[in-house]
Write a protein that holds these residues in place. Structure first.
Motif, mmCIF file in Angstrom:
data_model
loop_
_atom_site.group_PDB
_atom_site.id
_atom_site.type_symbol
_atom_site.label_atom_id
_atom_site.label_comp_id
_atom_site.label_asym_id
_atom_site.label_seq_id
_atom_site.Cartn_x
_atom_site.Cartn_y
_atom_site.Cartn_z
ATOM 1 N N SER A 30 -11.591 2.154 -4.249
ATOM 2 C CA SER A 30 -10.572 1.203 -4.702
ATOM 3 C C SER A 30 -9.306 1.892 -5.203
ATOM 4 C CB SER A 30 -11.135 0.312 -5.808
ATOM 5 O OG SER A 30 -11.465 1.066 -6.952
ATOM 6 N N LEU A 31 -8.183 1.242 -4.958
ATOM 7 C CA LEU A 31 -6.880 1.669 -5.467
ATOM 8 C C LEU A 31 -6.177 0.445 -6.047
ATOM 9 C CD1 LEU A 31 -5.633 4.135 -2.688
ATOM 10 C CD2 LEU A 31 -6.313 4.711 -5.010
ATOM 11 N N PRO A 32 -5.218 0.653 -6.980
ATOM 12 C CA PRO A 32 -4.613 -0.480 -7.689
ATOM 13 C C PRO A 32 -3.439 -1.132 -6.976
ATOM 14 C CG PRO A 32 -3.818 1.560 -8.618
ATOM 15 C CD PRO A 32 -4.828 1.945 -7.569
ATOM 16 N N HIS A 33 -3.128 -0.692 -5.783
ATOM 17 C CA HIS A 33 -1.944 -1.177 -5.095
ATOM 18 C C HIS A 33 -2.150 -2.570 -4.509
ATOM 19 C CE1 HIS A 33 -1.841 3.199 -5.240
ATOM 20 N NE2 HIS A 33 -0.526 3.124 -5.140
ATOM 21 N N LYS A 34 -1.058 -3.287 -4.356
ATOM 22 C CA LYS A 34 -1.082 -4.565 -3.661
ATOM 23 C C LYS A 34 -0.587 -4.423 -2.228
ATOM 24 C CE LYS A 34 -0.570 -7.402 -7.819
ATOM 25 N NZ LYS A 34 0.204 -8.466 -8.508
ATOM 26 N N ASP A 35 0.090 -3.338 -1.962
ATOM 27 C CA ASP A 35 0.598 -3.054 -0.630
ATOM 28 C C ASP A 35 -0.296 -2.004 0.028
ATOM 29 O OD1 ASP A 35 2.399 -1.239 1.246
ATOM 30 O OD2 ASP A 35 3.320 -3.226 1.195
ATOM 31 N N GLU A 37 0.044 -0.285 2.770
ATOM 32 C CA GLU A 37 0.728 0.900 3.299
ATOM 33 C C GLU A 37 1.021 1.910 2.186
ATOM 34 O OE1 GLU A 37 0.951 1.545 6.405
ATOM 35 O OE2 GLU A 37 0.227 -0.426 7.053
ATOM 36 N N GLU A 38 1.382 1.419 1.012
ATOM 37 C CA GLU A 38 1.611 2.328 -0.111
ATOM 38 C C GLU A 38 0.326 3.044 -0.497
ATOM 39 O OE1 GLU A 38 3.334 0.202 -3.351
ATOM 40 O OE2 GLU A 38 5.195 -0.278 -2.270
ATOM 41 N N ALA A 39 -0.782 2.331 -0.480
ATOM 42 C CA ALA A 39 -2.069 2.952 -0.783
ATOM 43 C C ALA A 39 -2.412 4.020 0.254
ATOM 44 C CB ALA A 39 -3.160 1.889 -0.829
ATOM 45 N N LEU A 40 -2.168 3.717 1.512
ATOM 46 C CA LEU A 40 -2.471 4.677 2.575
ATOM 47 C C LEU A 40 -1.587 5.910 2.509
ATOM 48 C CD1 LEU A 40 -3.056 2.244 5.570
ATOM 49 C CD2 LEU A 40 -4.774 3.604 4.365
ATOM 50 N N ASP A 41 -0.343 5.736 2.084
ATOM 51 C CA ASP A 41 0.539 6.889 1.929
ATOM 52 C C ASP A 41 -0.069 7.906 0.970
ATOM 53 O OD1 ASP A 41 2.377 5.793 3.669
ATOM 54 O OD2 ASP A 41 3.699 5.025 2.084
ATOM 55 N N LEU A 42 -0.647 7.420 -0.135
ATOM 56 C CA LEU A 42 -1.277 8.328 -1.095
ATOM 57 C C LEU A 42 -2.523 8.970 -0.513
ATOM 58 C CD1 LEU A 42 -1.096 6.536 -4.570
ATOM 59 C CD2 LEU A 42 0.461 8.203 -3.576
ATOM 60 N N ARG A 117 -7.331 -6.064 3.660
ATOM 61 C CA ARG A 117 -6.062 -5.649 4.256
ATOM 62 C C ARG A 117 -6.025 -4.125 4.429
ATOM 63 N NH1 ARG A 117 -1.443 -8.509 3.723
ATOM 64 N NH2 ARG A 117 -2.857 -10.300 3.871
ATOM 65 N N GLY A 118 -6.619 -3.427 3.466
ATOM 66 C CA GLY A 118 -6.603 -1.970 3.516
ATOM 67 C C GLY A 118 -7.377 -1.399 4.678
ATOM 68 N N LEU A 119 -8.491 -2.022 5.038
ATOM 69 C CA LEU A 119 -9.307 -1.525 6.146
ATOM 70 C C LEU A 119 -8.547 -1.610 7.459
ATOM 71 C CD1 LEU A 119 -13.073 -2.292 6.712
ATOM 72 C CD2 LEU A 119 -11.454 -2.386 8.607
ATOM 73 N N TYR A 120 -7.918 -2.739 7.710
ATOM 74 C CA TYR A 120 -7.218 -2.918 8.983
ATOM 75 C C TYR A 120 -5.948 -2.075 9.052
ATOM 76 C CZ TYR A 120 -10.500 -6.562 10.213
ATOM 77 O OH TYR A 120 -11.657 -7.234 10.535
#
Length: 372
Positions: A30-35, A37-42, A117-120
């Protein structure tokens, strides 16, 4: 879509040939982002060798660790209040459910875009990036005991007490794991699948009405059901538990524990650890604190903590080479409840420790430059 039958698969050491395991950094989920793409950048910046798809519970309640894996489970519905149980059509829903299980219809149990959303986004990102540096792709599911303890039936009792629905939960999670394996196999990378079981940190207390036999049986069935060739199974528990029951499950390849807070408890299972390492198992050290993170921690300090802990285990007869080589690192727990700034600092620190472990000759300044 056909899937590998649910058979016992033994540990395959050939998976690790040509891969330098020592010090690979892994995220929990888990990550705290709502976006997304921003989570994936990290993720691709700080955990590039073992990227994972991010669970984003702050984006939508459907991405909570129980809600996210609930689709397809009979008699449950996800609402803004969480997962609710409705047994009105119990017999009919169970009949349809087991038809899908018998047919091995993993698409029926897919995690839909609204629930992840993060998986896709992760899948699409993998299509665009250079895959050369990726050693493993990491996926995850919530463990059956954490899942079962989180949903109450119509009488207000956790499904954990209902053997019919606990079996349904195990089968649901098994199919969701197999669906992930099928989805990501096109990238031709080894897959690590974590079973996240924070509930087991209460094992042995009056608040955890489960016994060792049931835990071993349930997790064995789940792990053996998701071990087609090339998949490594990890178990994550962010608190203290009876580590012997997890270490002794033959289908488990990776044990992930909170090394920052609970090494003194983990060390009590030294004989089990010897057996685990001798069969090729990997210890994933959750060395970067999450809730306790202050920002004053450094890669050198946490690396010394790992070295100190390894020395203690060696003095108790554990093979030093195996401890040092069969070693992953991670945050102590998921980062979904933190803020984005703190989560990035934690992942950056994790990356720095990984570089020190993998390339000990690197100077501290060089590590900082590589991540800034």
């Amino acid at each position: 879509m056909t899937v590998t039958p649910f058979v016992t698969v033994t540990f395959d050491a050939d998976i690790f040939k040509m891969i330098e395991l020592k010090g690979l950094a892994i995220g929990i989920g888990s990550l705290p982002h709502k976006d997304a793409e921003e989570a994936l950048d990290l993720i691709f910046k700080y955990v590039p060798n073992v990227p994972f798809w991010p669970q984003l519970p702050k984006r939508d309640t459907r991405e909570g660790m129980v809600e996210q894996f609930s689709e397809g489970l009979p008699c449950v519905k996800v609402t803004e209040q969480g997962v609710l149980f409705n047994p009105e059509q119990k017999e009919n829903e169970l009949e349809v459910f087991y038809e899908k299980i018998i047919e091995e219809d993993i698409d029926y149990f897919k995690i839909s875009p609204d629930f992840s959303r993060g998986l896709y986004a992760f899948y699409q990102r993998l299509k665009k990036v250079d895959l050369k540096s990726i050693e493993f792709i990491k996926c995850q599911i919530t463990g059956p005991f954490t899942f079962g303890a989180s949903i109450n039936n119509e009488s207000g009792r956790a499904l954990l007490h209902d053997p019919v629905f606990m079996q349904a939960i195990i089968n649901t999670l098994k199919m969701k794991a197999l669906w992930q394996v099928e989805l990501f196999k096109e990238f031709n990378k080894k897959i690590i699948l974590f079973i996240d079981e924070p509930y087991l940190s209460s094992f042995g207390s009056a608040y955890a009405p489960i016994n060792r036999e049931n835990v071993v049986k349930g997790l064995t069935e789940l792990a053996e059901g998701i071990k087609p060739k090339g998949v490594l199974i990890g178990v994550h528990c962010c608190g203290n538990t009876d580590w012997s029951m997890l270490i002794d499950i033959g289908a488990v390849d990776i044990i992930n524990f909170d090394a920052f807070n609970f090494f003194d408890k983990f060390i009590l299972y030294v004989d089990n650890l010897k057996t685990f390492l001798n069969r090729g198992g990997i210890i994933c050290w959750g060395i970067v604190p999450t809730q306790e993170f202050t920002g004053n921690e450094t890669a050198e300090i946490l690396l010394k903590k790992i070295s100190f802990c390894i020395d203690i285990l060696v003095k108790k007869g554990v093979d030093k080479v195996k401890l040092s080589e069969q070693l992953f690192i991670s945050p102590a727990c998921g980062l979904g409840s933190l803020d984005p700034e703190k989560s990035e600092k934690i992942l950056k620190l994790l990356s720095e420790i990984s570089l020190l472990l993998r390339y000990p000759a690197r100077r501290r300044s060089g590590i900082s430059d590589s991540n800034d």
